[in-house]
Enzyme design. Structure first.
Site, PDB file in Angstrom:
ATOM      1  CB  CYS A 241      -0.975  -0.034   1.176  1.00  0.00           C
ATOM      2  SG  CYS A 241      -0.193  -0.008   2.800  1.00  0.00           S
TER       3      CYS A 241
ATOM      4  NE  ARG B 181      -4.559   1.387   1.996  1.00  0.00           N
ATOM      5  CZ  ARG B 181      -4.359   2.029   0.852  1.00  0.00           C
ATOM      6  NH1 ARG B 181      -5.265   1.929  -0.102  1.00  0.00           N
ATOM      7  NH2 ARG B 181      -3.286   2.773   0.677  1.00  0.00           N
TER       8      ARG B 181
ATOM      9  CG  ASP C  84      -5.070   4.882   3.093  1.00  0.00           C
ATOM     10  OD1 ASP C  84      -5.107   4.364   4.229  1.00  0.00           O
ATOM     11  OD2 ASP C  84      -4.036   5.353   2.580  1.00  0.00           O
TER      12      ASP C  84
END
Ligand code: 4NP
Length: 156
Positions: free
Chosen positions: A8, A14, A125
């Site tokens: 990410c 994440r 996100d």
């Protein structure tokens, strides 16, 4: 050994979540000895940092062991060392493909590309949305399908 790297932007929300959930699925399938699993960020903002507390909390709530790795930035060698480089969103995938160049050895896809009939390819996100539950749900679904794909491709 099959090497899987989740990527990410910051490598604190994440991708460490994906690393932990995927490891959990691999362990449940009895395939622990066949996999090396890690995560990285395309940005270097959080090198050496522990995962975000929102990620650690939701993993704990779901009885999933926290990832062992701390934040690191993607390196060119990762595209040779990993078989699957799995992006959490479209921006990450674009950045990875640019970095890897024309003929990457690794398969570079978004996690949600492995989910059939998925309307969104991106895991939003939670660093910006604050919604760690949404990220957890999407990543969990993605990890189940990613593992099926890898098992099929590698006769596992
Ligand atoms: P992640 O979230 O990419 O899911 O780890 C982010 C964490 C930190 C930042 C950006 C995204 N940051 O800019 O510091």
């Amino acid at each position: 050994m099959i090497h899987v790297l989740f990527v990410c932007l910051g490598n604190i929300c994440r991708s460490p979540m994906a690393e932990a959930i995927f490891q959990h699925e691999v362990n449940r399938a009895g395939l622990k000895e066949s996999f090396v699993i890690d995560s990285a960020g395309t940005g270097g903002y959080h090198v050496g940092s522990e995962p975000h507390e929102g990620t650690l909390e939701i993993l704990k709530e779901n009885k999933i062991q926290a990832p062992r790795s701390v934040g690191r930035k993607i390196e060119l060698a990762d595209f040779e060392n990993y078989d699957y480089v799995v992006a959490l969103d479209t921006t990450n995938a674009g950045d990875l493909r640019r970095l890897a160049g024309l003929q990457p050895q690794a398969e570079i896809e978004r996690l949600l590309d492995y989910v059939p009939n998925q309307s969104t390819g991106d895991v939003p996100d939670p660093y910006f949305t604050g919604d760690f539950q949404e990220a957890y749900d999407l990543i969990s679904e993605g990890c189940v399908h990613l593992l099926s794909h890898i098992r099929e491709q590698n006769n596992l």
